[in-house]
Design an enzyme around this catalytic site. Structure first.
Site, mmCIF file in Angstrom:
data_model
loop_
_atom_site.group_PDB
_atom_site.id
_atom_site.type_symbol
_atom_site.label_atom_id
_atom_site.label_comp_id
_atom_site.label_asym_id
_atom_site.label_seq_id
_atom_site.Cartn_x
_atom_site.Cartn_y
_atom_site.Cartn_z
ATOM 1 N N SER A 90 -4.827 5.105 15.831
ATOM 2 C CA SER A 90 -4.532 4.369 17.070
ATOM 3 C C SER A 90 -4.661 5.340 18.226
ATOM 4 O O SER A 90 -4.375 6.543 18.073
ATOM 5 C CB SER A 90 -3.104 3.815 17.037
ATOM 6 O OG SER A 90 -2.706 3.394 18.325
ATOM 7 N N ASN A 144 -6.724 0.596 6.469
ATOM 8 C CA ASN A 144 -6.443 -0.138 7.707
ATOM 9 C C ASN A 144 -5.026 -0.713 7.767
ATOM 10 O O ASN A 144 -4.521 -0.976 8.847
ATOM 11 C CB ASN A 144 -7.480 -1.270 7.836
ATOM 12 C CG ASN A 144 -7.065 -2.317 8.840
ATOM 13 O OD1 ASN A 144 -7.193 -2.130 10.048
ATOM 14 N ND2 ASN A 144 -6.522 -3.446 8.352
ATOM 15 N N ILE A 201 -6.153 -4.252 21.054
ATOM 16 C CA ILE A 201 -6.980 -5.214 20.303
ATOM 17 C C ILE A 201 -6.125 -6.443 20.035
ATOM 18 O O ILE A 201 -4.993 -6.325 19.537
ATOM 19 C CB ILE A 201 -7.448 -4.608 18.963
ATOM 20 C CG1 ILE A 201 -8.074 -3.210 19.157
ATOM 21 C CG2 ILE A 201 -8.410 -5.559 18.266
ATOM 22 C CD1 ILE A 201 -9.298 -3.136 20.025
ATOM 23 N N VAL A 244 0.813 -1.229 0.000
ATOM 24 C CA VAL A 244 0.000 0.000 0.000
ATOM 25 C C VAL A 244 0.844 1.276 0.000
ATOM 26 O O VAL A 244 0.322 2.362 -0.232
ATOM 27 C CB VAL A 244 -0.952 0.055 1.224
ATOM 28 C CG1 VAL A 244 -2.082 -0.938 1.088
ATOM 29 C CG2 VAL A 244 -0.195 -0.126 2.531
ATOM 30 N N TYR A 254 5.631 5.220 14.886
ATOM 31 C CA TYR A 254 4.263 4.742 14.667
ATOM 32 C C TYR A 254 3.256 5.793 15.162
ATOM 33 O O TYR A 254 2.290 6.125 14.459
ATOM 34 C CB TYR A 254 4.097 3.420 15.412
ATOM 35 C CG TYR A 254 2.723 2.812 15.421
ATOM 36 C CD1 TYR A 254 2.293 1.974 14.393
ATOM 37 C CD2 TYR A 254 1.845 3.033 16.489
ATOM 38 C CE1 TYR A 254 1.038 1.392 14.425
ATOM 39 C CE2 TYR A 254 0.592 2.453 16.532
ATOM 40 C CZ TYR A 254 0.189 1.630 15.500
ATOM 41 O OH TYR A 254 -1.055 1.048 15.538
HETATM 42 P P1 NAD Z 1 -2.368 -7.155 11.620
HETATM 43 O O1 NAD Z 1 -0.883 -7.153 11.590
HETATM 44 O O2 NAD Z 1 -3.080 -8.392 12.053
HETATM 45 O O3 NAD Z 1 -2.962 -6.704 10.207
HETATM 46 C C1 NAD Z 1 -2.360 -5.715 9.429
HETATM 47 C C2 NAD Z 1 -2.508 -6.099 7.975
HETATM 48 O O4 NAD Z 1 -1.866 -5.084 7.187
HETATM 49 C C3 NAD Z 1 -1.817 -7.427 7.663
HETATM 50 O O5 NAD Z 1 -2.677 -8.271 6.939
HETATM 51 C C4 NAD Z 1 -0.602 -7.007 6.857
HETATM 52 O O6 NAD Z 1 -0.166 -7.958 5.896
HETATM 53 C C5 NAD Z 1 -1.108 -5.738 6.174
HETATM 54 N N1 NAD Z 1 0.001 -4.912 5.731
HETATM 55 C C6 NAD Z 1 1.107 -4.566 6.428
HETATM 56 N N2 NAD Z 1 1.952 -3.861 5.658
HETATM 57 C C7 NAD Z 1 1.364 -3.755 4.448
HETATM 58 C C8 NAD Z 1 1.748 -3.150 3.216
HETATM 59 N N3 NAD Z 1 2.913 -2.496 3.105
HETATM 60 N N4 NAD Z 1 0.913 -3.248 2.151
HETATM 61 C C9 NAD Z 1 -0.268 -3.911 2.266
HETATM 62 N N5 NAD Z 1 -0.686 -4.501 3.405
HETATM 63 C C10 NAD Z 1 0.130 -4.428 4.476
HETATM 64 O O7 NAD Z 1 -2.731 -5.914 12.580
HETATM 65 P P2 NAD Z 1 -4.109 -5.344 13.168
HETATM 66 O O8 NAD Z 1 -3.949 -5.338 14.647
HETATM 67 O O9 NAD Z 1 -5.301 -5.993 12.561
HETATM 68 O O10 NAD Z 1 -3.975 -3.834 12.707
HETATM 69 C C11 NAD Z 1 -4.818 -3.234 11.750
HETATM 70 C C12 NAD Z 1 -4.683 -1.724 11.903
HETATM 71 O O11 NAD Z 1 -5.101 -1.336 13.215
HETATM 72 C C13 NAD Z 1 -3.237 -1.219 11.748
HETATM 73 O O12 NAD Z 1 -3.242 0.008 11.053
HETATM 74 C C14 NAD Z 1 -2.805 -0.997 13.192
HETATM 75 O O13 NAD Z 1 -1.793 -0.030 13.308
HETATM 76 C C15 NAD Z 1 -4.111 -0.533 13.811
HETATM 77 N N6 NAD Z 1 -4.155 -0.678 15.265
HETATM 78 C C16 NAD Z 1 -4.134 -1.906 15.832
HETATM 79 C C17 NAD Z 1 -4.178 -1.997 17.228
HETATM 80 C C18 NAD Z 1 -4.165 -3.313 17.948
HETATM 81 O O14 NAD Z 1 -4.161 -3.311 19.194
HETATM 82 N N7 NAD Z 1 -4.170 -4.448 17.265
HETATM 83 C C19 NAD Z 1 -4.242 -0.834 18.020
HETATM 84 C C20 NAD Z 1 -4.250 0.395 17.380
HETATM 85 C C21 NAD Z 1 -4.221 0.474 15.997
#
Ligand code: NAD
Length: 250
Positions: free
Chosen positions: A141, A89, A190, A63, A158
């Site tokens: 976040s 996302n 999460i 992305v 981040y």
């Molecule tokens: P995750 O790692 O399970 O999912 C992230 C997805 O993004 C993965 O499928 C990964 O392959 C994809 N991705 C990463 N780099 C990429 C790239 N360069 N091009 C295309 N796809 C790419 O993580 P998640 O916890 O589901 O996180 C989803 C979003 O939520 C993220 O933006 C994360 O920063 C945000 N977030 C998560 C939390 C948490 O506690 N899990 C908290 C705050 C924010």
């Protein structure tokens, strides 16, 4: 699914919050364009969506690559003829502190977490404006507002990128109104592949800081994103919603 059904693009949709969001939007009748890195997670995500009866267009690639994202948006329009919803996302963690991080690592963190949102918004906005409607939901976040906790999986780079998403959300909400609404969610703790190690090692301590008494699930965030992407009538734009069980009430 009907050829006139609405279409949602979900980035980072192969797993975690992205996959839960894609499933929630499919459940609401959307055809899904799934953007993620090429690999087994993307194939598994597509299989999961198709098993749930969804129509899915895979968009494999990074992305942060502007030209690739533009090509993906064109592919989506070509295949489905419309783009109703964009969920930005995709994201990566960055555990290094200012002292330890390299320039390349900093640039990569900003490119994947923040520039990706520019890439996708820029690529889909013309079609949404031409249609006179569209919904964009960006995933930031709570750490955009709080900075990374000492125990957090991600540090300042981040947080910087995620704070940039909030500025972009507010500015684009004004710039793209009234046709397109632009909102953001700020997940707290999460449990996903991104955080499962940290949460498993500190579950009691983390849970003790969350008024609702549990860490979040991808579905907890997905339901809020799906609301922002579909609520009718809609009188919300430029809004930032914390989805954190009350962890960062201020
Ligand atoms: P995750 O790692 O399970 O999912 C992230 C997805 O993004 C993965 O499928 C990964 O392959 C994809 N991705 C990463 N780099 C990429 C790239 N360069 N091009 C295309 N796809 C790419 O993580 P998640 O916890 O589901 O996180 C989803 C979003 O939520 C993220 O933006 C994360 O920063 C945000 N977030 C998560 C939390 C948490 O506690 N899990 C908290 C705050 C924010």
């Amino acid at each position: 699914m009907s050829a006139s059904a609405p279409v949602a693009i979900v980035t980072g949709g192969a797993r975690g919050i992205g996959l839960a969001t894609a499933l929630a939007l499919a459940e609401k009748g959307h055809r899904i364009a799934l953007s993620d890195l090429d690999g087994p997670d993307l194939a598994a995500g597509i299989a999961r969506l198709e098993a749930a009866g969804a129509t899915v267009l895979p968009l494999p690639g990074d992305v942060s690559a502007f030209a690739r994202v533009g090509a993906h948006a064109a592919t989506c329009l070509d295949r489905f003829g419309r783009i109703d919803v964009l969920v930005n996302n995709a994201g990566i963690s960055q555990p290094k502190s200012l002292v330890d991080i390299s320039e390349d690592e900093y640039d990569r963190t900003i490119a994947v977490n923040l520039k990706s949102c520019f890439n996708w918004c820029k690529s889909v906005a013309p079609a949404m404006l031409a249609a006179g409607r569209g919904r964009i939901v960006n995933v930031s976040s709570v750490s955009a507002n709080t900075g990374g906790a000492r125990s957090a999986v991600s540090k300042f780079a981040y947080c910087t990128a995620k704070a940039g998403i909030l500025g972009m959300t507010r500015a684009l909400a004004k710039e793209l109104a009234p046709a397109i609404s632009v909102n953001a969610v700020c997940p707290g703790s999460i449990e996903t592949a991104l955080t499962s190690g940290l949460i498993a090692a500190n579950r009691e301590a983390i849970t003790a800081t969350i008024p609702l008494g549990r860490v979040g699930t991808p579905e907890d965030v997905a339901v809020v994103i799906a609301f922002l992407a579909t609520v009718e009538p809609n009188y919300l734009t430029g809004e930032i919603i914390d989805v954190d069980g009350g962890q960062w009430v201020n």
